[in-house]
Design an enzyme around this catalytic site. Structure first.
Site, PDB file in Angstrom:
ATOM      1  N   GLN A 246      46.562  52.398  45.705  1.00 60.22           N
ATOM      2  CA  GLN A 246      45.172  52.144  45.308  1.00 60.22           C
ATOM      3  C   GLN A 246      44.872  50.650  45.426  1.00 60.22           C
ATOM      4  O   GLN A 246      43.751  50.227  45.219  1.00 60.22           O
ATOM      5  CB  GLN A 246      44.955  52.585  43.856  1.00 60.22           C
ATOM      6  CG  GLN A 246      45.125  54.075  43.638  1.00 60.22           C
ATOM      7  CD  GLN A 246      45.288  54.404  42.164  1.00 60.22           C
ATOM      8  OE1 GLN A 246      44.320  54.395  41.416  1.00 60.22           O
ATOM      9  NE2 GLN A 246      46.509  54.676  41.739  1.00 60.22           N
TER      10      GLN A 246
ATOM     11  N   HIS B 265      41.889  52.909  48.514  1.00 59.14           N
ATOM     12  CA  HIS B 265      40.753  52.094  48.072  1.00 59.14           C
ATOM     13  C   HIS B 265      40.460  50.956  49.048  1.00 59.14           C
ATOM     14  O   HIS B 265      39.748  50.014  48.717  1.00 59.14           O
ATOM     15  CB  HIS B 265      40.980  51.550  46.656  1.00 59.14           C
ATOM     16  CG  HIS B 265      40.959  52.635  45.608  1.00 59.14           C
ATOM     17  ND1 HIS B 265      41.398  52.456  44.318  1.00 59.14           N
ATOM     18  CD2 HIS B 265      40.525  53.920  45.675  1.00 59.14           C
ATOM     19  CE1 HIS B 265      41.250  53.584  43.639  1.00 59.14           C
ATOM     20  NE2 HIS B 265      40.725  54.491  44.442  1.00 59.14           N
TER      21      HIS B 265
ATOM     22  N   CYS C 281      27.338  47.499  63.017  1.00 64.01           N
ATOM     23  CA  CYS C 281      27.885  48.334  64.101  1.00 64.01           C
ATOM     24  C   CYS C 281      29.199  49.016  63.722  1.00 64.01           C
ATOM     25  O   CYS C 281      29.723  49.808  64.503  1.00 64.01           O
ATOM     26  CB  CYS C 281      28.070  47.508  65.379  1.00 64.01           C
ATOM     27  SG  CYS C 281      29.434  46.318  65.276  1.00 64.01           S
TER      28      CYS C 281
ATOM     29  N   CYS D 243      30.348  39.382  62.549  1.00 60.33           N
ATOM     30  CA  CYS D 243      30.911  40.360  63.494  1.00 60.33           C
ATOM     31  C   CYS D 243      30.971  39.769  64.910  1.00 60.33           C
ATOM     32  O   CYS D 243      29.968  39.262  65.419  1.00 60.33           O
ATOM     33  CB  CYS D 243      30.054  41.626  63.478  1.00 60.33           C
ATOM     34  SG  CYS D 243      30.580  42.853  64.685  1.00 60.33           S
TER      35      CYS D 243
ATOM     36  N   CYS E 120      28.395  42.158  67.255  1.00 58.06           N
ATOM     37  CA  CYS E 120      26.929  42.231  67.178  1.00 58.06           C
ATOM     38  C   CYS E 120      26.322  41.083  66.371  1.00 58.06           C
ATOM     39  O   CYS E 120      25.123  41.068  66.143  1.00 58.06           O
ATOM     40  CB  CYS E 120      26.492  43.590  66.613  1.00 58.06           C
ATOM     41  SG  CYS E 120      26.814  43.737  64.842  1.00 58.06           S
TER      42      CYS E 120
ATOM     43  N   THR F 126      50.559  52.708  37.865  1.00 61.78           N
ATOM     44  CA  THR F 126      49.169  53.158  37.812  1.00 61.78           C
ATOM     45  C   THR F 126      48.930  53.894  36.501  1.00 61.78           C
ATOM     46  O   THR F 126      49.788  54.642  36.026  1.00 61.78           O
ATOM     47  CB  THR F 126      48.786  54.017  39.044  1.00 61.78           C
ATOM     48  OG1 THR F 126      47.479  54.545  38.858  1.00 61.78           O
ATOM     49  CG2 THR F 126      49.774  55.138  39.325  1.00 61.78           C
TER      50      THR F 126
ATOM     51  N   ASN G 204      56.814  52.801  34.779  1.00 66.05           N
ATOM     52  CA  ASN G 204      55.644  52.125  34.198  1.00 66.05           C
ATOM     53  C   ASN G 204      56.037  51.694  32.788  1.00 66.05           C
ATOM     54  O   ASN G 204      56.474  52.525  31.996  1.00 66.05           O
ATOM     55  CB  ASN G 204      54.462  53.126  34.148  1.00 66.05           C
ATOM     56  CG  ASN G 204      53.158  52.468  33.764  1.00 66.05           C
ATOM     57  OD1 ASN G 204      53.124  51.576  32.919  1.00 66.05           O
ATOM     58  ND2 ASN G 204      52.072  52.913  34.368  1.00 66.05           N
TER      59      ASN G 204
HETATM   60  P1  OAD Z   1      45.314  50.026  35.920  1.00 64.43           P
HETATM   61  O1  OAD Z   1      45.004  48.636  35.514  1.00 64.43           O
HETATM   62  O2  OAD Z   1      44.439  51.111  35.414  1.00 64.43           O
HETATM   63  O3  OAD Z   1      46.798  50.382  35.466  1.00 64.43           O
HETATM   64  C1  OAD Z   1      47.871  49.543  35.757  1.00 64.43           C
HETATM   65  C2  OAD Z   1      49.143  50.221  35.282  1.00 64.43           C
HETATM   66  O4  OAD Z   1      50.234  49.420  35.697  1.00 64.43           O
HETATM   67  C3  OAD Z   1      49.239  50.373  33.767  1.00 64.43           C
HETATM   68  O5  OAD Z   1      49.585  51.721  33.465  1.00 64.43           O
HETATM   69  C4  OAD Z   1      50.367  49.405  33.382  1.00 64.43           C
HETATM   70  O6  OAD Z   1      51.128  49.889  32.305  1.00 64.43           O
HETATM   71  C5  OAD Z   1      51.190  49.386  34.647  1.00 64.43           C
HETATM   72  N1  OAD Z   1      51.976  48.165  34.843  1.00 64.43           N
HETATM   73  C6  OAD Z   1      51.688  46.889  34.454  1.00 64.43           C
HETATM   74  N2  OAD Z   1      52.647  46.048  34.865  1.00 64.43           N
HETATM   75  C7  OAD Z   1      53.566  46.795  35.536  1.00 64.43           C
HETATM   76  C8  OAD Z   1      54.788  46.497  36.209  1.00 64.43           C
HETATM   77  N3  OAD Z   1      55.272  45.248  36.267  1.00 64.43           N
HETATM   78  N4  OAD Z   1      55.456  47.520  36.796  1.00 64.43           N
HETATM   79  C9  OAD Z   1      54.985  48.793  36.747  1.00 64.43           C
HETATM   80  N5  OAD Z   1      53.844  49.129  36.113  1.00 64.43           N
HETATM   81  C10 OAD Z   1      53.143  48.144  35.521  1.00 64.43           C
HETATM   82  O7  OAD Z   1      45.417  50.041  37.505  1.00 64.43           O
HETATM   83  P2  OAD Z   1      45.312  51.284  38.496  1.00 64.43           P
HETATM   84  O8  OAD Z   1      45.909  52.507  37.921  1.00 64.43           O
HETATM   85  O9  OAD Z   1      45.803  50.825  39.813  1.00 64.43           O
HETATM   86  O10 OAD Z   1      39.709  51.079  41.594  1.00 64.43           O
HETATM   87  O11 OAD Z   1      43.729  51.453  38.570  1.00 64.43           O
HETATM   88  C11 OAD Z   1      43.211  52.391  39.447  1.00 64.43           C
HETATM   89  C12 OAD Z   1      41.889  51.931  39.974  1.00 64.43           C
HETATM   90  O12 OAD Z   1      41.051  51.529  38.882  1.00 64.43           O
HETATM   91  C13 OAD Z   1      41.937  50.692  40.844  1.00 64.43           C
HETATM   92  O13 OAD Z   1      42.331  50.939  42.159  1.00 64.43           O
HETATM   93  C14 OAD Z   1      40.517  50.212  40.780  1.00 64.43           C
HETATM   94  C15 OAD Z   1      40.241  50.400  39.303  1.00 64.43           C
HETATM   95  O14 OAD Z   1      38.921  50.697  38.964  1.00 64.43           O
HETATM   96  C16 OAD Z   1      38.674  50.553  42.281  1.00 64.43           C
HETATM   97  O15 OAD Z   1      38.357  49.387  42.174  1.00 64.43           O
HETATM   98  C17 OAD Z   1      37.973  51.534  43.157  1.00 64.43           C
END
Ligand code: OAD
Length: 272
Positions: free
Chosen positions: A108, A126, A137, A174, A177, A213, A238
């Site tokens: 992501q 993403h 274009c 670009c 264009c 995540t 995590n």
């Molecule tokens: P989050 O900020 O929601 O979650 C980050 C996760 O990483 C948390 O569960 C932390 O516990 C974990 N974490 C932190 N440090 C870590 C480490 N050193 N090793 C392993 N895990 C660790 O981020 P995402 O789940 O990526 O979307 O968020 C998903 C989406 O929400 C993003 O892509 C973004 C956001 O809105 C868009 O912008 C479209």
């Protein structure tokens, strides 16, 4: 690390026997490259309201009406993205790819760090901050991360009035264009990328490794569930509570940059 020795060993055993490992990563894997996550304390969504600045229209409005708040945050983010380098977690995933264990990384993240670490089969659902797409274009081109950030920072620091012209002055032009290009990232309300392939590789996995995540953003949060439904083992790394505990076979509450090299070490026999 000793505390989770058994889980690390189990993960290493499962991964060493697997042949179709898919990895699903989020912001946490880049946290150790000093790029803040979204939802951890002090994360990006603590500083700006995603409903306000998470859309192209909202970002333009915030740029015009709240520049005193948005511009310093942007400058700090630029600095973090410029200095970031792939960390031990990104590199360990490439080690697992070279060992024939990891096949595909679905991320992501938009920071390009998996690619820079060497990952070859990468699905960026993403998008990527350093891939530009022409608004007129549709032409696409990649930009080099560090010079591009330096250019944006220089142009941003010369702006007096934060209006549409100022915003346009930040855009890459670009080659085809002469219209403006924008970073090819998914903002709220926009279509997520490569979904059919991401779901297919998830369902074809024998193991899914879920890293950094929170599991609250869909459809990306569905990949581990999809893999599990199709019979895959799910390993979650995590350090804090997240949305994947319920479907994990192994849960390792460690940082990815500590756990992944330890697992690689156990597979290669370089670590007790
Ligand atoms: P989050 O900020 O929601 O979650 C980050 C996760 O990483 C948390 O569960 C932390 O516990 C974990 N974490 C932190 N440090 C870590 C480490 N050193 N090793 C392993 N895990 C660790 O981020 P995402 O789940 O990526 O979307 O968020 C998903 C989406 O929400 C993003 O892509 C973004 C956001 O809105 C868009 O912008 C479209």
């Amino acid at each position: 690390m000793g505390q989770w020795k058994q889980e690390l060993e189990k993960a290493a055993t499962i991964l060493s026997r697997a042949t179709r490992v898919t990895v699903s990563t989020g912001a946490g894997i880049s946290a150790e490259s000093s790029i803040p996550t979204f939802r951890d304390p002090g994360g990006l969504w603590d500083q700006i309201n995603p409903m306000e600045a998470g859309t192209a229209k909202g970002l333009l409005r915030a740029f015009q009406t709240k520049s005193r708040i948005i511009v310093p945050i942007l400058m700090t983010m630029l600095d973090r993205f410029e200095k970031a380098e792939p960390n031990a977690g990104h590199k360990a995933l490439f080690d697992l790819e070279k060992m024939g264990i990891v096949r595909t990384v679905i991320t992501q993240n938009v920071d390009n760090l998996h690619k820079e670490a060497g990952t070859t089969d990468l699905i960026e659902v993403h998008g990527n901050l350093f891939k530009m797409v022409c608004l007129s274009c549709g032409w696409e081109r990649e930009v080099d991360r560090k010079p591009y950030i330096e250019m944006i920072r220089n142009r941003l620091s010369m702006i007096d009035v934060y209006d549409l012209d100022a915003l346009l002055s930040l855009a890459v032009i670009c080659d085809q264009c002469r219209s403006v290009m924008r970073p090819d990232v998914v903002m709220f309300g926009e279509a997520v990328k490569s979904m059919p392939r991401a779901f297919r590789v998830s369902a074809e996995s024998d193991v899914m490794l879920v890293l950094g995540t929170s599991g609250v953003v869909f459809p990306a949060a569905s990949f581990p569930v999809e893999a599990k439904k199709a019979g895959a083992g799910v390993i979650v790394i995590n350090p804090t509570e997240n949305g994947f505990r319920h479907c994990s076979d192994i849960y390792i509450p460690m940082k990815a940059g500590d756990a992944l090299p330890a697992i690689v070490g156990k597979i290669t026999g370089c670590s007790g």
